[in-house]
Design a protein around this motif. Structure first.
Motif, short mmCIF file in Angstrom:
data_model
loop_
_atom_site.label_atom_id
_atom_site.label_comp_id
_atom_site.label_asym_id
_atom_site.label_seq_id
_atom_site.Cartn_x
_atom_site.Cartn_y
_atom_site.Cartn_z
N LEU A 151 -9.09 5.13 1.78
CA LEU A 151 -8.46 5.54 0.79
C LEU A 151 -7.82 5.01 -0.02
N PHE A 152 -7.72 3.80 0.51
CA PHE A 152 -6.37 2.51 -0.65
C PHE A 152 -7.65 1.96 -1.53
N LYS A 153 -8.46 1.16 -0.99
CA LYS A 153 -9.59 1.08 -1.77
C LYS A 153 -10.40 1.64 -2.63
N VAL A 204 0.02 -1.12 -0.23
CA VAL A 204 0.48 0.23 0.05
C VAL A 204 0.95 1.28 0.30
N ARG A 205 1.83 1.55 1.05
CA ARG A 205 3.23 2.61 0.68
C ARG A 205 3.38 2.13 -0.41
N ALA A 206 4.25 1.78 -1.18
CA ALA A 206 5.18 1.91 -2.04
C ALA A 206 3.58 2.45 -3.07
N ALA A 207 2.67 2.22 -3.73
CA ALA A 207 2.07 2.17 -4.62
C ALA A 207 1.35 3.88 -3.56
N PHE A 208 1.56 3.79 -3.20
CA PHE A 208 0.98 5.27 -2.67
C PHE A 208 2.21 6.62 -3.44
N ARG A 209 3.68 6.19 -2.84
CA ARG A 209 4.46 6.58 -2.92
C ARG A 209 4.73 7.13 -4.47
N GLU A 210 4.95 5.74 -5.43
CA GLU A 210 5.10 5.53 -7.34
C GLU A 210 3.84 6.33 -7.63
N ALA A 211 2.68 6.32 -7.01
CA ALA A 211 0.90 7.19 -7.22
C ALA A 211 0.91 9.12 -7.23
N LEU A 212 2.23 9.23 -6.60
CA LEU A 212 2.26 10.13 -6.20
C LEU A 212 3.37 10.93 -6.58
N GLY A 213 4.53 10.46 -6.72
CA GLY A 213 5.40 11.49 -7.06
C GLY A 213 6.62 11.37 -6.11
N PRO A 214 7.61 11.52 -6.25
CA PRO A 214 8.68 11.86 -5.05
C PRO A 214 8.34 13.20 -4.27
N GLN A 215 7.71 14.42 -4.94
CA GLN A 215 7.64 15.45 -4.39
C GLN A 215 6.08 15.80 -3.25
N GLY A 264 -10.05 0.40 -10.87
CA GLY A 264 -10.89 -0.64 -12.01
C GLY A 264 -10.35 -2.17 -11.43
N ILE A 265 -10.08 -2.21 -9.78
CA ILE A 265 -8.95 -3.41 -8.98
C ILE A 265 -10.31 -4.14 -8.51
N LYS A 266 -10.74 -4.77 -8.78
CA LYS A 266 -11.34 -5.56 -7.83
C LYS A 266 -11.06 -6.41 -6.35
N GLN A 267 -11.87 -5.91 -5.93
CA GLN A 267 -11.33 -6.90 -4.29
C GLN A 267 -10.60 -7.96 -4.38
#
Length: 119
Positions: free
Chosen positions: A98-100, A69-80, A107-110
């Motif tokens: 938030l993640f769900k 979850v942390r990696a997905a948010f980090r990559e999705a937001l970008g460094p700044q 488009g990712i199903k649970q």
């Protein structure tokens, strides 16, 4: 008599043959960003998960859900944005909703992995 000739492989501009053109693969749907507004009105723009570099996400997933979850948010937001977002308090009860919501937007199903999107 059957034709056992193999089809000709395509060639790149340099004349060398190849079997698969990764550069020709396109997204199956629009990869619209996911925009979040927090309690103080700050907006955060998360890139669509299918547009992210998958390698850091796969590595984090091997180490557990929380790191994924942390990696997905980090990559999705970008460094700044990530540096700023990570400094904001995040109550535990907000993280998974938030993640769900992000997964649903992408488009990712649970219960599915990132590789199993609807797009």
């Amino acid at each position: 008599m059957s034709n056992t000739r193999r089809p000709r492989r395509p060639h790149s501009d340099d004349g060398r043959p190849f079997d698969f053109d990764l550069g020709a693969v396109k997204a199956g749907a629009e990869l619209r960003p996911f925009v979040v507004r927090d309690a103080d009105g700050t907006r955060w723009t998360f890139a669509h998960i299918d547009s992210l570099n998958i390698w850091p996400l796969l590595a984090a997933a091997e180490r557990g859900d929380n790191l994924a979850v942390r990696a997905a948010f980090r990559e999705a937001l970008g460094p700044q944005q990530w540096a700023e977002f990570e400094q904001q308090p995040m109550p535990g009860y907000q993280l998974m909703p938030l993640f769900k919501a992000y997964q649903k937007h992408c488009g990712i199903k649970q219960g599915e992995s990132q590789a199993s999107t609807d797009s």
